[in-house]
Design an enzyme around this catalytic site. Sequence first.
Site, mmCIF file in Angstrom:
data_model
loop_
_atom_site.group_PDB
_atom_site.id
_atom_site.type_symbol
_atom_site.label_atom_id
_atom_site.label_comp_id
_atom_site.label_asym_id
_atom_site.label_seq_id
_atom_site.Cartn_x
_atom_site.Cartn_y
_atom_site.Cartn_z
ATOM 1 N N GLU A 171 -20.854 -55.041 9.129
ATOM 2 C CA GLU A 171 -20.428 -55.578 10.583
ATOM 3 C C GLU A 171 -19.665 -54.452 11.360
ATOM 4 O OE1 GLU A 171 -20.844 -58.554 12.516
ATOM 5 O OE2 GLU A 171 -20.287 -57.021 14.052
ATOM 6 N N LYS B 284 -26.307 -46.246 15.933
ATOM 7 C CA LYS B 284 -25.689 -47.642 16.341
ATOM 8 C C LYS B 284 -27.272 -48.296 16.758
ATOM 9 C CE LYS B 284 -21.047 -46.761 16.483
ATOM 10 N NZ LYS B 284 -20.083 -46.265 17.339
ATOM 11 N N PHE C 265 -9.848 -43.273 2.276
ATOM 12 C CA PHE C 265 -8.739 -43.864 2.676
ATOM 13 C C PHE C 265 -8.149 -43.167 3.857
ATOM 14 C CE2 PHE C 265 -4.050 -45.253 1.842
ATOM 15 C CZ PHE C 265 -4.290 -46.634 2.162
ATOM 16 N N VAL D 200 -21.247 -51.131 13.918
ATOM 17 C CA VAL D 200 -21.434 -51.186 15.580
ATOM 18 C C VAL D 200 -20.309 -51.738 16.006
ATOM 19 C CG1 VAL D 200 -23.115 -51.998 17.312
ATOM 20 C CG2 VAL D 200 -24.148 -51.226 15.012
ATOM 21 N N GLU E 167 -14.986 -39.487 14.693
ATOM 22 C CA GLU E 167 -15.576 -39.330 13.229
ATOM 23 C C GLU E 167 -14.875 -38.090 12.839
ATOM 24 O OE1 GLU E 167 -17.816 -41.469 11.740
ATOM 25 O OE2 GLU E 167 -17.276 -42.266 13.718
ATOM 26 N N ASP F 275 -23.992 -40.517 16.729
ATOM 27 C CA ASP F 275 -23.245 -41.883 16.404
ATOM 28 C C ASP F 275 -23.834 -42.943 17.172
ATOM 29 O OD1 ASP F 275 -20.653 -43.213 15.194
ATOM 30 O OD2 ASP F 275 -20.808 -43.770 17.134
ATOM 31 N N LYS G 112 -21.942 -45.664 8.995
ATOM 32 C CA LYS G 112 -23.339 -45.811 9.510
ATOM 33 C C LYS G 112 -24.599 -45.005 9.068
ATOM 34 C CE LYS G 112 -20.181 -45.054 12.355
ATOM 35 N NZ LYS G 112 -19.349 -44.258 13.293
ATOM 36 N N GLY H 129 -11.135 -47.195 16.622
ATOM 37 C CA GLY H 129 -9.856 -47.608 16.311
ATOM 38 C C GLY H 129 -9.496 -47.964 14.841
ATOM 39 N N GLY I 295 -7.966 -41.817 16.404
ATOM 40 C CA GLY I 295 -8.541 -42.293 15.307
ATOM 41 C C GLY I 295 -9.832 -43.129 15.706
HETATM 42 N N1 HSE Z 1 -16.657 -42.530 16.211
HETATM 43 C C1 HSE Z 1 -16.829 -43.885 16.646
HETATM 44 C C2 HSE Z 1 -16.966 -44.169 17.968
HETATM 45 C C3 HSE Z 1 -16.231 -44.904 15.653
HETATM 46 O O1 HSE Z 1 -16.114 -43.398 18.686
HETATM 47 O O2 HSE Z 1 -17.311 -45.113 18.485
HETATM 48 C C4 HSE Z 1 -16.805 -46.265 15.685
HETATM 49 O O3 HSE Z 1 -18.223 -46.258 15.162
#
Ligand code: HSE
Length: 345
Positions: free
Chosen positions: A152, A227, A11, A155, A212, A223, A128, A324, A209
Amino acid sequence: MNIYRLALIGFGNVGQGLAQILVERGDWLAERFGAHFQIVAISDLLKGSCHHPDGLPIPDLLAAVRENDSVSAVAAPHRVWDSLRTINESNADIVIEISYTDLETGEPALTHIRAALQAGKHVVTTNKGPTALHFPELLALARNNSVKIGVEGTVMSGTPALRVGMEMLVGANVKRVEGILNGTTNYILTQMESGADYADALAEAQQKGYAEADPSGDVEGHDAAGKVVILANLLMDLPLTMEDVSCEGITRLTADDVSTATEAGERWKLIGAVEKTATGFTASVKPQRIPHSHPLASIGGATNAITYTTELLGDVTLVGPGAGRVETGYALLEDMLAIHRNRMA
Ligand code: HSE
């Protein structure tokens, strides 16, 4: 009215984004689609747990996290269930897996997703780790148990990069994808172009936000590499793994590098790409200095972009939010509505 009971495993930002959407749009979703989404359980390693089979009051959950960083005090019959007990024993029919991402093992999310699918519950996730590492196995498990798995939001957050590629462009044969696939690093680079310090820009990306829980995965490129693997596996039918992506992040770029590029009318962008070749594929994530005339040069802040190079249509580019709270929470809603559409069909 179709009622869907949700268990949120995690959460943090994304879960709170979804909760906010349900508070603000729940009535509209019910009226427009005939779907009522009810949160019956939350289990978060740090913020505690609660389960109420008749539904938890979402505004109270959000207030509890805002005020105490915990949901443990929200009135509910069960308040000590761990994630697996929540998955197995709650009356949820959709498990929303949004615990932290681990791109090396996929855990603990992998165990959560397997358990939920085996228990005959739909899974919707933005995680991911399990998606990049084990998607074919999880898809087969979902099919064997007659449930759906939605990914979804793994990515480009709520920007439907996977659906556009898998459902709309699959017949055009995607040969290559290239894009800005990480919001945090694009935000940092954009801020640095305006003179901001790297550490301050990263702190802001965390506060907003975008990053990660462990932002090293963002800034070191892992990251975006995850993707790239997901796009290659799901859209291009390529058996890519994390090890196949040559990966370099933005940590070696200095303020001087950024200002030198600016003076030359260029910009640094962290670009992920995968391409089919005569012998297989090539895949990479690396910072690239591109001229302002490049189609990806104008993509600033946490916005992302992806160009699909196809045989039948040529290049198709999709631009939209890449990270976000609400933006990623919306990705969960897209998959929840897909489950609803499937039930209706
Ligand atoms: N930490 C990732 C980014 C979040 O900044 O793109 C979305 O996957």
